[in-house]
Design an enzyme around this catalytic site. Structure first.
Site, mmCIF file in Angstrom:
data_model
loop_
_atom_site.group_PDB
_atom_site.id
_atom_site.type_symbol
_atom_site.label_atom_id
_atom_site.label_comp_id
_atom_site.label_asym_id
_atom_site.label_seq_id
_atom_site.Cartn_x
_atom_site.Cartn_y
_atom_site.Cartn_z
ATOM 1 N N CYS A 1 2.706 9.602 -10.228
ATOM 2 C CA CYS A 1 3.919 9.657 -9.423
ATOM 3 C C CYS A 1 5.040 9.945 -10.418
ATOM 4 C CB CYS A 1 4.145 8.324 -8.710
ATOM 5 S SG CYS A 1 5.722 8.251 -7.859
ATOM 6 N N HIS B 1 -1.663 3.644 -8.848
ATOM 7 C CA HIS B 1 -0.263 4.082 -8.756
ATOM 8 C C HIS B 1 0.546 3.372 -9.843
ATOM 9 C CE1 HIS B 1 3.825 4.416 -7.082
ATOM 10 N NE2 HIS B 1 3.369 5.449 -6.397
ATOM 11 N N TYR C 1 10.694 7.696 4.169
ATOM 12 C CA TYR C 1 9.574 8.350 4.847
ATOM 13 C C TYR C 1 9.931 8.996 6.180
ATOM 14 C CZ TYR C 1 6.469 6.821 1.195
ATOM 15 O OH TYR C 1 5.859 6.674 -0.022
ATOM 16 N N ASP D 1 7.131 13.100 -2.000
ATOM 17 C CA ASP D 1 7.257 11.647 -1.857
ATOM 18 C C ASP D 1 8.548 11.357 -1.126
ATOM 19 O OD1 ASP D 1 6.491 9.032 -2.134
ATOM 20 O OD2 ASP D 1 6.511 9.002 -4.297
ATOM 21 N N HIS D 2 9.142 10.237 -1.401
ATOM 22 C CA HIS D 2 10.317 9.811 -0.631
ATOM 23 C C HIS D 2 11.298 10.954 -0.402
ATOM 24 C CE1 HIS D 2 9.633 5.813 -2.913
ATOM 25 N NE2 HIS D 2 8.632 6.127 -2.126
ATOM 26 N N HIS E 1 1.943 12.302 -6.699
ATOM 27 C CA HIS E 1 3.163 12.090 -5.902
ATOM 28 C C HIS E 1 4.257 12.882 -6.598
ATOM 29 C CE1 HIS E 1 2.085 7.864 -4.077
ATOM 30 N NE2 HIS E 1 1.269 8.818 -3.690
HETATM 31 C C1 DNO Z 1 5.978 4.119 -2.271
HETATM 32 C C2 DNO Z 1 4.566 4.310 -2.574
HETATM 33 C C3 DNO Z 1 3.887 3.043 -3.016
HETATM 34 C C4 DNO Z 1 2.393 3.257 -3.108
HETATM 35 C C5 DNO Z 1 1.631 2.048 -3.550
HETATM 36 C C6 DNO Z 1 0.207 2.418 -3.837
HETATM 37 O O1 DNO Z 1 6.560 4.870 -1.584
HETATM 38 O O2 DNO Z 1 4.384 5.316 -3.500
HETATM 39 O O3 DNO Z 1 4.170 2.044 -2.089
HETATM 40 O O4 DNO Z 1 1.911 3.607 -1.852
HETATM 41 O O5 DNO Z 1 2.196 1.474 -4.657
HETATM 42 O O6 DNO Z 1 -0.572 1.290 -3.762
#
Ligand code: DNO
Length: 350
Positions: free
Chosen positions: A236, A198, A325, A311-312, A265
């Site tokens: 991401c 990531h 989340y 994602d978020h 992501h």
């Molecule tokens: C945040 C996530 C990160 C991700 C880690 C992977 O929302 O994208 O916390 O899970 O960095 O190790």
């Protein structure tokens, strides 16, 4: 693409049934959260997790994350044993049929924001990062409360770990990452588990700590540490785009060309124009700085079939819960991405 959703296990207020009801949803992204970092995940626990997920009719698509112990990032002598444990966990995951693992190599802090509930004009709240505010924060003074990092550090432990990193510059961190990769990837290949690093989020140094998974050039350097599709990345787009010097879509295309995108992501951010500050936004292109159509099109054009997750999300409709989340805005993100994918695919056939 395979649409997935992050789920934090049986304590998550967002249930597997909630997730299953989101149109287009196929898989779950989750982890075992109560095994201390550095210890082996047993096959039994993995099997249990898998069966919990499968009971809902969804697939366990990705483990996010198997965390990397700080001693490995610091290159301490204890790292060999910790890497052996890491490898054993990867082997156990492979043996239980799990094929993608996301992880990161960020010192001390995972993703970092300066405000977790900033009120946007429409009354929703979002995660934001203000460069000037971050510069004034001192983690050793206990001024931070962030969702992505281990708040179990006491003040003394935080000081000790920050001190330990004072000797670790970017090149040392690269060396420690290379050491880790050269041991872990051959085992992951054998176990059939695709690793997906990531990005550092945000993708630049914070609190004086080195960060290296940040930009196009460094991604190329990363994949060249070990030439294998098992040594891949999580693109991401929201993380990469939060540095105005990055073009996240170009970075995605470069990694697709090399067949190294093992996980996606997809979220949007809006650069505020003040240095590197940004606000997380709703997923659609019109709200942020990332053209999500171009993201989905790049995946389609590369015939990419891997797992992707919204994602978020913002907090909307009065929802409360884990920052970034909740259920509602992420579900909207998923259906939006699903719609883009259908349109891009049908358009390509005409
Ligand atoms: C945040 C996530 C990160 C991700 C880690 C992977 O929302 O994208 O916390 O899970 O960095 O190790």
């Amino acid at each position: 693409m395979e649409m997935t959703f992050r789920w934090y296990g049986n304590d998550d207020p967002v249930t597997l049934q909630n997730i299953k009801q989101i149109p287009g949803m196929k898989g779950i992204v989750t982890a075992i959260y109560d095994v201390p970092v550095g210890q082996v995940w047993s096959r039994e626990r993995i099997r249990q997790l898998k069966s919990d997920v499968e009971q809902s009719g969804l697939k366990l698509s990705v483990i996010e994350s198997v965390p990397v112990h700080e001693d490995i990032k610091l290159g301490r002598p204890t790292r060999d044993e910790l890497i052996d444990n890491y490898i054993q966990t990867i082997k156990n995951l492979g043996a239980e049929g799990i094929n993608v693992v996301c992880y990161n190599f960020m010192p001390v802090f995972d993703w970092t924001r300066t405000d977790l509930a900033y009120e946007l004009q429409d009354g929703s709240t979002a995660l934001i990062f203000e460069e000037e505010v971050a510069k004034k924060m001192d983690p050793v003074k206990g001024e931070l409360s962030l969702p992505g990092w281990d708040s179990s550090y006491s003040k003394e432990e935080m000081k000790a770990i920050m001190d330990a990193y004072s000797d670790v510059d970017e090149e040392t961190l690269w060396k420690n990452l290379e050491y880790f990769i050269k041991k872990v990837i051959p085992a992951a290949e054998e176990a059939g588990v695709k690793m997906a690093i990531h990005p550092d989020d945000p993708p630049y140094s914070i609190f004086g700590l080195p960060r290296i998974i940040t930009c196009k050039e460094n991604l190329e350097r990363f994949i060249n540490l070990y030439d294998s599709p098992y040594n891949g990345v999580t693109v991401c787009v929201g993380s990469y785009a939060s540095d105005p010097n990055n073009n996240a879509v170009e970075m995605l295309k470069a990694m697709l060309d090399k067949n190294r995108v093992n996980f996606m992501h997809a979220r949007n951010i809006k650069l505020t124009g003040e240095g590197k500050s940004f606000q997380e936004s709703a997923h659609p292109s019109e709200y942020g700085s990332i053209d999500m159509y171009e993201v989905v099109k790049a995946l389609h054009d590369a015939n990419w079939e891997g797992p992707i997750r919204p994602d978020h999300g913002r907090m909307i409709w009065g929802e409360t819960g884990r920052p970034g989340y909740g259920l509602f805005d992420r579900a909207l993100g998923a259906t939006y991405l699903h719609g883009l994918a259908e349109a891009v695919a049908k358009n390509a056939k005409q």
